[in-house]
Design an enzyme around this catalytic site. Structure first.
Site, PDB file in Angstrom:
ATOM      1  N   HIS A   1      30.977  26.990  31.979  1.00  0.00           N
ATOM      2  CA  HIS A   1      31.911  26.556  33.026  1.00  0.00           C
ATOM      3  C   HIS A   1      33.193  25.989  32.404  1.00  0.00           C
ATOM      4  O   HIS A   1      34.303  26.347  32.793  1.00  0.00           O
ATOM      5  CB  HIS A   1      31.293  25.450  33.886  1.00  0.00           C
ATOM      6  CG  HIS A   1      30.109  25.882  34.700  1.00  0.00           C
ATOM      7  ND1 HIS A   1      28.937  25.154  34.765  1.00  0.00           N
ATOM      8  CD2 HIS A   1      29.922  26.968  35.496  1.00  0.00           C
ATOM      9  CE1 HIS A   1      28.089  25.771  35.580  1.00  0.00           C
ATOM     10  NE2 HIS A   1      28.655  26.868  36.028  1.00  0.00           N
TER      11      HIS A   1
ATOM     12  N   LYS B   1      20.636  25.112  50.064  1.00  0.00           N
ATOM     13  CA  LYS B   1      20.191  25.024  48.663  1.00  0.00           C
ATOM     14  C   LYS B   1      19.804  23.596  48.297  1.00  0.00           C
ATOM     15  O   LYS B   1      20.372  22.639  48.835  1.00  0.00           O
ATOM     16  CB  LYS B   1      21.330  25.456  47.741  1.00  0.00           C
ATOM     17  CG  LYS B   1      21.346  26.928  47.411  1.00  0.00           C
ATOM     18  CD  LYS B   1      22.285  27.108  46.251  1.00  0.00           C
ATOM     19  CE  LYS B   1      22.502  28.491  45.767  1.00  0.00           C
ATOM     20  NZ  LYS B   1      23.549  28.539  44.750  1.00  0.00           N
TER      21      LYS B   1
ATOM     22  N   ARG C   1      29.632  37.040  33.725  1.00  0.00           N
ATOM     23  CA  ARG C   1      28.664  37.175  32.621  1.00  0.00           C
ATOM     24  C   ARG C   1      28.007  38.547  32.678  1.00  0.00           C
ATOM     25  O   ARG C   1      27.738  39.047  33.759  1.00  0.00           O
ATOM     26  CB  ARG C   1      27.541  36.136  32.751  1.00  0.00           C
ATOM     27  CG  ARG C   1      27.986  34.745  32.472  1.00  0.00           C
ATOM     28  CD  ARG C   1      26.981  33.766  33.012  1.00  0.00           C
ATOM     29  NE  ARG C   1      27.043  33.754  34.462  1.00  0.00           N
ATOM     30  CZ  ARG C   1      26.501  32.819  35.232  1.00  0.00           C
ATOM     31  NH1 ARG C   1      25.848  31.826  34.678  1.00  0.00           N
ATOM     32  NH2 ARG C   1      26.597  32.860  36.530  1.00  0.00           N
TER      33      ARG C   1
HETATM   34  P1  ADP Z   1      25.514  29.086  37.590  1.00  0.00           P
HETATM   35  O1  ADP Z   1      24.785  28.149  38.509  1.00  0.00           O
HETATM   36  O2  ADP Z   1      24.943  30.485  37.587  1.00  0.00           O
HETATM   37  O3  ADP Z   1      25.735  28.563  36.217  1.00  0.00           O
HETATM   38  P2  ADP Z   1      27.935  28.492  39.128  1.00  0.00           P
HETATM   39  O4  ADP Z   1      27.853  28.863  40.549  1.00  0.00           O
HETATM   40  O5  ADP Z   1      27.865  27.046  38.850  1.00  0.00           O
HETATM   41  O6  ADP Z   1      26.919  29.332  38.277  1.00  0.00           O
HETATM   42  O7  ADP Z   1      29.215  29.139  38.452  1.00  0.00           O
HETATM   43  C1  ADP Z   1      30.515  28.883  38.808  1.00  0.00           C
HETATM   44  C2  ADP Z   1      31.403  29.908  38.137  1.00  0.00           C
HETATM   45  O8  ADP Z   1      31.292  29.807  36.733  1.00  0.00           O
HETATM   46  C3  ADP Z   1      31.065  31.356  38.473  1.00  0.00           C
HETATM   47  O9  ADP Z   1      32.274  32.080  38.511  1.00  0.00           O
HETATM   48  C4  ADP Z   1      30.261  31.809  37.303  1.00  0.00           C
HETATM   49  O10 ADP Z   1      30.339  33.208  37.112  1.00  0.00           O
HETATM   50  C5  ADP Z   1      30.945  31.062  36.183  1.00  0.00           C
HETATM   51  N1  ADP Z   1      30.055  30.845  35.078  1.00  0.00           N
HETATM   52  C6  ADP Z   1      28.869  30.216  35.097  1.00  0.00           C
HETATM   53  N2  ADP Z   1      28.324  30.214  33.882  1.00  0.00           N
HETATM   54  C7  ADP Z   1      29.184  30.890  33.073  1.00  0.00           C
HETATM   55  C8  ADP Z   1      29.187  31.261  31.689  1.00  0.00           C
HETATM   56  N3  ADP Z   1      28.163  30.975  30.902  1.00  0.00           N
HETATM   57  N4  ADP Z   1      30.253  31.932  31.212  1.00  0.00           N
HETATM   58  C9  ADP Z   1      31.277  32.256  32.021  1.00  0.00           C
HETATM   59  N5  ADP Z   1      31.338  31.960  33.328  1.00  0.00           N
HETATM   60  C10 ADP Z   1      30.309  31.287  33.843  1.00  0.00           C
END
Ligand code: ADP
Length: 167
Positions: free
Chosen positions: A25, A49, A98
């Site tokens: 993130h 959720k 990803r």
């Molecule tokens: P998650 O719960 O799957 O980690 P989130 O809903 O919190 O995902 O993700 C918020 C945003 O950050 C989304 O656009 C997601 O694709 C992106 N994101 C999450 N993890 C990564 C990562 N490891 N690398 C790049 N982008 C990410």
């Protein structure tokens, strides 16, 4: 990580659950901040959720992990991202992408957001090789089974994450 990009004079939103914040993130937020004038990290909550951290806790962890990026702010919202974008005048939604796992869902979301708000464009940033397979749920799973999550989350958030996971 050193980030180079031309900065665009626009407001961008980085939405997500961030339950909890991971290095993946923060990497995307940093790259967005290098591209846009103002970046709003939007902590989304879905009533259907269950979360490990409350929206306010997720926001506070994100604030701590992005405190060194001057053009980044963090907000919470329970509504639609496209409508939030309209309210704040954001032109762009930035999403990290990803491997293959994100593609279908993110594409669907981007098209829906565009239907709801024609003024907003979704921009995808490819995850780095290092964070390609990193997700909040993976951090929770590894942590709850006693694994070391320190290489997956920012150091500013680690103590709170460990305290919550090991409850
Ligand atoms: P998650 O719960 O799957 O980690 P989130 O809903 O919190 O995902 O993700 C918020 C945003 O950050 C989304 O656009 C997601 O694709 C992106 N994101 C999450 N993890 C990564 C990562 N490891 N690398 C790049 N982008 C990410």
């Amino acid at each position: 990580m050193k980030v180079w990009a031309c900065r665009m004079n626009k407001i961008a939103i980085c939405p997500g659950s961030f339950d909890p914040v991971t290095n993946g993130h923060v990497e995307i937020i940093r790259r967005a901040a290098a591209m846009f004038d103002r970046v709003i990290v939007l902590v989304a909550s879905n009533a259907m959720k269950r979360y490990l951290f409350s929206a306010e806790e997720r926001k506070s962890l994100l604030c701590r992990c992005t405190a060194d990026i001057p053009n980044v702010e963090v907000d919470c919202d329970e509504g639609l991202t496209a409508l939030y974008a309209k309210r704040v005048g954001a032109a762009v939604i930035v999403k990290g992408l990803r491997a293959l796992s994100d593609f279908d869902f993110e594409f669907q979301q981007a098209l829906t957001n565009r239907k709801l708000n024609m003024a907003v464009e979704t921009v995808f940033l490819p995850a780095s090789a290092e964070n390609m397979y990193l997700s909040s749920s993976m951090v929770k799973q590894v942590g709850m089974l006693g694994g070391d999550v320190s290489c997956f989350v920012p150091p500013e958030a680690l103590p709170d994450i460990l305290a919550r996971i090991r409850l």
